[in-house]
Enzyme design. Structure first.
Site, PDB file in Angstrom:
ATOM      1  N   ASP A  99      -6.271 -44.680 -35.935  1.00 60.89           N
ATOM      2  CA  ASP A  99      -7.632 -44.778 -35.422  1.00 60.89           C
ATOM      3  C   ASP A  99      -8.629 -44.252 -36.441  1.00 60.89           C
ATOM      4  OD1 ASP A  99      -7.750 -42.030 -35.112  1.00 60.89           O
ATOM      5  OD2 ASP A  99      -7.846 -42.041 -32.946  1.00 60.89           O
ATOM      6  N   ILE A 100      -9.888 -44.535 -36.163  1.00 61.80           N
ATOM      7  CA  ILE A 100     -10.962 -44.177 -37.076  1.00 61.80           C
ATOM      8  C   ILE A 100     -11.331 -42.716 -36.860  1.00 61.80           C
ATOM      9  CG2 ILE A 100     -13.336 -44.690 -37.767  1.00 61.80           C
ATOM     10  CD1 ILE A 100     -12.911 -47.530 -36.632  1.00 61.80           C
ATOM     11  N   ASN A 107     -20.820 -43.864 -34.473  1.00 59.91           N
ATOM     12  CA  ASN A 107     -21.680 -44.484 -33.466  1.00 59.91           C
ATOM     13  C   ASN A 107     -22.969 -43.698 -33.242  1.00 59.91           C
ATOM     14  OD1 ASN A 107     -20.313 -46.872 -32.753  1.00 59.91           O
ATOM     15  ND2 ASN A 107     -18.931 -45.757 -31.390  1.00 59.91           N
ATOM     16  N   ASP A 138     -19.273 -51.262 -34.403  1.00 61.06           N
ATOM     17  CA  ASP A 138     -18.640 -52.583 -34.254  1.00 61.06           C
ATOM     18  C   ASP A 138     -18.347 -53.207 -35.618  1.00 61.06           C
ATOM     19  OD1 ASP A 138     -18.769 -52.317 -31.538  1.00 61.06           O
ATOM     20  OD2 ASP A 138     -20.293 -53.858 -31.217  1.00 61.06           O
ATOM     21  N   GLU A 172     -11.311 -47.349 -30.705  1.00 59.38           N
ATOM     22  CA  GLU A 172     -11.182 -47.363 -32.156  1.00 59.38           C
ATOM     23  C   GLU A 172      -9.728 -47.244 -32.595  1.00 59.38           C
ATOM     24  OE1 GLU A 172     -12.116 -42.994 -31.168  1.00 59.38           O
ATOM     25  OE2 GLU A 172     -12.223 -44.956 -30.230  1.00 59.38           O
TER      26      GLU A 172
END
Length: 174
Positions: A46-47, A54, A63, A89
């Protein structure tokens, strides 16, 4: 256009597989492993600090980052591998006929690629890194979720160890 029946397996934002497709393919892969003993591995990534991406740049930037990561990663995987957005994510990869050592190499390649990719949003560079958990199939696994759960645990170990890194079954338990 695309076969409409395939759309239920596609993640709308990124164009890669969705969780439902991943679950189906995982079951097939696990059955193959049980029958033929050809090991497969799972990468769970995941990020890092996605919420702050965000919050800082806006959801459009988030996105854009998700799409960019999907494209970059898809570009270095083989056709036989299964690459899906697991949710939010989180991404997951099934590496076909791949042992843990090779899987870690692929994970590092993806991690390095994402780190060195410049994600640009409205003229600003959005720094993105990922943390990756890696596991592989073992003789005593009862079901496919065992493999995914280990990969997920390894992802959390990578996070705790400081993010932007790969943790696998080969790393000593912390």
């Amino acid at each position: 256009g695309k076969d409409p029946s395939l759309l239920i397996f596609e993640d709308e934002l990124t164009g890669i597989y969705n969780r439902r497709a991943f679950k189906e393919r995982l079951t097939v892969e696990f059955e193959r492993y049980k029958r033929y003993k050809t090991s497969f591995s799972v990468l769970f990534f995941d990020i890092d600090f996605f919420k702050s991406v965000n919050d800082t740049y806006g959801h459009d930037a988030g996105d854009r980052a998700l799409k960019g990561i999907a494209q970059s990663t898809a570009g270095i995987l083989r056709k036989v591998d299964v690459f899906a957005r697991y949710g939010g994510e989180e991404f997951v990869v099934i590496l076909y006929e791949t042992d843990i050592v090779r899987a870690v190499t692929v994970a590092e390649k993806i991690r390095g690629l994402i780190k060195s990719t410049e994600f640009e949003y409205k003229g600003r560079i959005v720094p993105i890194t990922i943390s990756v958990g890696v596991s592989t199939s073992y003789e005593d696994d009862d079901n496919p979720d065992d493999v995914v759960n280990r990969a997920d645990k390894n992802l959390y170990r990578a996070k705790r160890a400081g993010r932007n890194r790969v943790f696998s079954d080969l790393d000593t338990k912390d």
